[in-house]
Write a protein that holds these residues in place. Structure first.
Motif, PDB file in Angstrom:
ATOM      1  N   UNK A   1       5.558  34.676  41.096  1.00 50.46           N
ATOM      2  CA  UNK A   1       5.590  36.197  41.305  1.00 50.46           C
ATOM      3  C   UNK A   1       5.548  36.663  39.939  1.00 50.46           C
ATOM      4  N   UNK A   2       6.501  36.154  39.073  1.00 54.67           N
ATOM      5  CA  UNK A   2       6.398  36.706  37.786  1.00 54.67           C
ATOM      6  C   UNK A   2       5.043  36.493  36.987  1.00 54.67           C
ATOM      7  N   UNK A   3       4.397  35.591  37.275  1.00 56.92           N
ATOM      8  CA  UNK A   3       2.957  35.493  36.752  1.00 56.92           C
ATOM      9  C   UNK A   3       1.901  36.268  37.158  1.00 56.92           C
ATOM     10  N   UNK A   4       2.136  36.562  38.482  1.00 58.64           N
ATOM     11  CA  UNK A   4       1.152  37.559  39.369  1.00 58.64           C
ATOM     12  C   UNK A   4       1.640  39.000  38.681  1.00 58.64           C
ATOM     13  N   UNK A   5       2.956  39.380  38.177  1.00 61.86           N
ATOM     14  CA  UNK A   5       3.127  40.573  37.838  1.00 61.86           C
ATOM     15  C   UNK A   5       2.548  40.855  36.334  1.00 61.86           C
ATOM     16  N   UNK A   6       2.563  39.673  35.549  1.00 61.60           N
ATOM     17  CA  UNK A   6       2.214  39.676  33.992  1.00 61.60           C
ATOM     18  C   UNK A   6       0.468  39.702  34.264  1.00 61.60           C
ATOM     19  N   UNK A   7      -0.101  39.413  35.078  1.00 57.32           N
ATOM     20  CA  UNK A   7      -1.643  39.309  35.302  1.00 57.32           C
ATOM     21  C   UNK A   7      -2.034  40.681  35.781  1.00 57.32           C
ATOM     22  N   UNK A   8      -1.374  41.286  36.538  1.00 58.65           N
ATOM     23  CA  UNK A   8      -1.457  42.888  37.164  1.00 58.65           C
ATOM     24  C   UNK A   8      -1.377  43.699  35.913  1.00 58.65           C
ATOM     25  N   UNK A   9      -0.246  43.572  35.209  1.00 57.80           N
ATOM     26  CA  UNK A   9      -0.105  44.329  33.808  1.00 57.80           C
ATOM     27  C   UNK A   9      -1.251  44.374  32.946  1.00 57.80           C
ATOM     28  N   UNK A  10      -1.595  43.084  32.676  1.00 56.09           N
ATOM     29  CA  UNK A  10      -2.688  42.912  31.681  1.00 56.09           C
ATOM     30  C   UNK A  10      -4.039  43.747  32.270  1.00 56.09           C
TER      31      UNK A  10
ATOM     32  N   UNK B   1       2.292  63.101  25.579  1.00 51.12           N
ATOM     33  CA  UNK B   1       3.128  62.425  26.423  1.00 51.12           C
ATOM     34  C   UNK B   1       2.471  61.864  27.728  1.00 51.12           C
ATOM     35  N   UNK B   2       1.532  62.546  28.351  1.00 52.55           N
ATOM     36  CA  UNK B   2       0.780  62.323  29.371  1.00 52.55           C
ATOM     37  C   UNK B   2       0.027  60.923  29.013  1.00 52.55           C
ATOM     38  N   UNK B   3      -0.530  61.119  27.907  1.00 50.99           N
ATOM     39  CA  UNK B   3      -1.334  60.055  27.315  1.00 50.99           C
ATOM     40  C   UNK B   3      -0.617  58.424  27.152  1.00 50.99           C
ATOM     41  N   UNK B   4       0.683  58.931  26.442  1.00 49.95           N
ATOM     42  CA  UNK B   4       1.486  57.771  26.039  1.00 49.95           C
ATOM     43  C   UNK B   4       1.744  57.124  27.473  1.00 49.95           C
ATOM     44  N   UNK B   5       2.163  57.898  28.457  1.00 50.22           N
ATOM     45  CA  UNK B   5       2.885  57.276  29.702  1.00 50.22           C
ATOM     46  C   UNK B   5       1.888  56.923  30.707  1.00 50.22           C
ATOM     47  N   UNK B   6       0.694  57.244  30.332  1.00 43.99           N
ATOM     48  CA  UNK B   6      -0.400  56.940  31.491  1.00 43.99           C
ATOM     49  C   UNK B   6      -0.362  55.534  31.934  1.00 43.99           C
ATOM     50  N   UNK B   7      -0.350  54.505  31.081  1.00 45.90           N
ATOM     51  CA  UNK B   7      -0.537  53.074  31.393  1.00 45.90           C
ATOM     52  C   UNK B   7       0.726  52.867  32.215  1.00 45.90           C
ATOM     53  N   UNK B   8       2.024  53.064  31.597  1.00 45.11           N
ATOM     54  CA  UNK B   8       3.068  52.972  32.521  1.00 45.11           C
ATOM     55  C   UNK B   8       3.282  53.442  33.872  1.00 45.11           C
ATOM     56  N   UNK B   9       2.589  54.672  33.798  1.00 48.68           N
ATOM     57  CA  UNK B   9       2.612  55.299  35.296  1.00 48.68           C
ATOM     58  C   UNK B   9       1.686  54.547  36.146  1.00 48.68           C
ATOM     59  N   UNK B  10       0.519  54.039  35.756  1.00 49.37           N
ATOM     60  CA  UNK B  10      -0.498  53.434  36.568  1.00 49.37           C
ATOM     61  C   UNK B  10       0.050  52.167  36.819  1.00 49.37           C
ATOM     62  N   UNK B  11       1.076  51.433  36.056  1.00 43.88           N
ATOM     63  CA  UNK B  11       1.554  50.226  36.450  1.00 43.88           C
ATOM     64  C   UNK B  11       2.694  50.253  37.517  1.00 43.88           C
ATOM     65  N   UNK B  12       3.451  51.246  37.363  1.00 40.86           N
ATOM     66  CA  UNK B  12       4.358  51.608  38.229  1.00 40.86           C
ATOM     67  C   UNK B  12       3.865  51.976  39.733  1.00 40.86           C
TER      68      UNK B  12
END
Length: 574
Positions: A240-249, A400-411
């Motif tokens: 599951x940890x490896x899957x989360x890492x792959x999703x993030x990449x 701020x929206x540009x900086x948080x964009x990847x984090x928002x997509x990942x969450x």
């Protein structure tokens, strides 16, 4: 020294430079990664490894490519559907009577409700081939993307400001030109944010779309979703940890290569009457501008699209701008036709489910629907209370929206299935009622529809109105009531409608949580449909989907649709 630039030297500057070679290397690398995935898609089902999933992390790069290709194939289909369906619903008042309620129903039907009927169809198109199962998975992902994008586009088309509409009349634009020169650009900022949300939302259901079980038949397509399903079944925390890492990449890659440039590009279509600072250029656009070959290709494609958008394929909009009063006779005939269609559909459903169901079963399903409705409304209103202030705060601060964009997509992309271990352990350890303990899973899949639409609304808020509010020293609750909330209301209502549909859709996940041999079930329509799907009981599936559709129509017609009509009148200024 002479500053004259000779033609030979000018021509020499058009030769490939070092950035061209970097870009070409990236393109060739992408093609080399895609080729094995395409080959696997066209393989027969009996081929070794065609529908087999391994928990070895070495397979994850290949699985990530397969999953990403499915998601982008579904995204292309969603864009085509958005432009056709959304336009027809916005342009035709009578078509809107059918298409908008139908869209409400479609977005709320759980993915398993679609898979139960579509898998056999797609597998039958390509018997014995992986392509049939692939198309079924792509269609399932499409159903998690298209509705949200279509609602966003429909909302934009119905809220075009009156002064832009007058400008289109003055330039005598044809219907085709008006669509590509006015309506699509006006809709682009919100559509780009909702496209990002659709991509992230499709991760939420990728497990169900890649690990398909209908009755006694099971198909597991190579992908991150099926990898997660197998890891959950075998209780493999490391996998599951490896899957989360792959999703993030994967999310970081398509955010940097696609969505960050799209957000920067769509910013130029914001409806502004005052000058604003230009946002910083994403590195991908900067790289393309430094290359010669890619820049020439992009300019050629842009010029071609501009030429197509400028064609006068339809007559000039002159008389059509003057709205004729609706024909009461025509409306009566059309409403009668709709009533006949609805009655025929209801009769077919009743006849189909009455052969294997009793009246008591129908009553139990209604109770299940009321329980799920309570969870849905709680999830939507909780998400609005938490994320509307945060979304406005982020949307008014582009950096701020540009900086948080990847984090928002990942969450937003984080599948609820990956939280099952924690939820199951907490619920079992503290002996919490699953009807209460599983509710947060629904909020996880709902809140992002509110957040992304509010960010899009705040980012598109006209700068002159912000300056006027500042000049009049409007602040506090008055600023929220008189300035910001009215300004983002169409976007918020769109987000709330899609969040409601997503909440109904996520009941299939949020009401049944499995970790190894432990399964927690909360009472509701989601668990009802999930159990019927696992048993291959078509009558109960149809009954569950029909009851869910009825609840969706009632809630949207009595609550969300009046609010949306009010917001549309306010946004178009009459």
């Amino acid at each position: 020294m002479s500053s004259t630039t000779y033609p030979a030297l000018a021509a020499g500057r058009r030769l490939p430079n070092v950035w061209d070679f970097v870009a070409i290397a990236c393109v060739l690398g992408a093609l080399m990664a895609i080729t094995p995935a395409v080959r696997g898609t066209l393989a027969p089902l009996s081929a070794p490894g065609a529908v087999t999933v391994h928990l070895d992390p070495a397979f994850l790069p290949y699985y990530a490519v397969r999953t990403t290709l499915r998601m982008f194939a579904a995204l292309v289909a969603s864009i085509v559907f958005t432009f056709t369906y959304g336009t027809l619903a916005a342009k035709s008042r009578r078509a809107e009577m059918i298409l908008v309620p139908l869209l409400d129903i479609l977005q709320s039907v759980p993915i398993l409700g679609f898979l139960s009927f579509t898998v056999v169809f797609f597998v039958g198109l390509f018997p014995g081939r992986v392509l049939g199962v692939e198309l079924a998975a792509i269609f399932a992902i499409f159903t998690s993307q298209a509705w949200n994008m279509t609602f966003s586009f429909y909302q934009s088309l119905t809220t075009v400001p009156a002064d832009l509409d007058e400008a289109a009349k003055s330039f005598h634009l044809s219907t085709w030109q008006r669509f590509w020169r006015l309506e699509v650009p006006f809709a682009m900022p919100g559509l780009v944010w909702n496209t990002m949300l659709s991509m992230s939302g499709s991760w939420f259901f990728v497990v169900a779309s890649e690990a398909i079980t209908v009755g006694s038949h099971t198909w597991s397509l190579p992908g991150i979703g099926s990898f997660v399903a197998l890891a959950l079944q075998q209780q493999d925390i490391g996998a599951i940890g490896w899957a989360i890492a792959a999703m993030l990449i994967v999310i970081l890659l398509y955010d940097q290569l696609l969505f960050r440039p799209l957000v920067a590009w769509s910013a130029k279509f914001r409806f502004e009457t005052t000058a604003t600072a230009a946002p910083p250029e994403p590195w991908v656009l900067a790289l393309m501008r430094r290359t010669h070959l890619l820049r020439i290709v992009s300019r050629t494609v842009g010029a071609l699209l501009d030429t197509v958008g400028g064609l006068r394929l339809t007559p000039r909009r002159q008389r059509s701008y003057a709205r004729r009063p609706p024909s009461r006779l025509g409306d009566a005939i059309w409403l009668g036709f709709i009533a006949l269609l609805v009655a025929a559909a209801l009769w077919r459903i009743i006849v189909f489910i009455s052969t294997g169901l009793t009246l008591a079963a129908f009553g139990e399903t209604l109770i299940d629907g009321l329980i799920s409705l309570a969870r849905v409304l709680f999830a939507v209103f909780f998400s609005a209370a938490v994320w509307v202030p945060i979304g406005v705060w982020m949307g008014l601060r582009p950096r701020l929206a540009r900086l948080s964009q990847p984090a928002a997509q990942f969450l937003a992309a984080f599948p609820a299935n990956l939280i099952f271990p924690l939820v199951v352990v907490v619920v079992v350890h503290f002996n919490i009622d699953p009807n209460i303990g599983l509710t947060p899973l629904m909020i996880i899949g709902t809140q992002w529809y509110v957040l992304f639409n509010v960010i899009a609304g705040a980012a598109a808020f006209p700068g002159d109105l912000k300056e006027a509010a500042a000049n009049f020293h409007i602040g506090g609750l008055l600023w929220w009531r008189r300035v910001m909330l009215p300004g983002i209301l169409p976007y918020f209502i769109t987000g709330a409608i899609t969040a409601t549909g997503a909440a109904w859709n996520t009941t299939i996940v949020a009401e049944v949580a499995t970790w190894g041999k432990t399964t927690l079930v909360a009472r509701g329509l989601g668990s009802y449909i999930a159990e019927a799907t696992n048993q291959g009981d078509t009558a109960h599936i149809v009954l569950g989907v029909a009851v869910m559709s009825g609840f969706v129509i009632v809630v949207n017609r009595l609550f969300w649709r009046p609010l949306y009509d009010f917001a549309r009148r306010r946004a178009t200024f009459g």
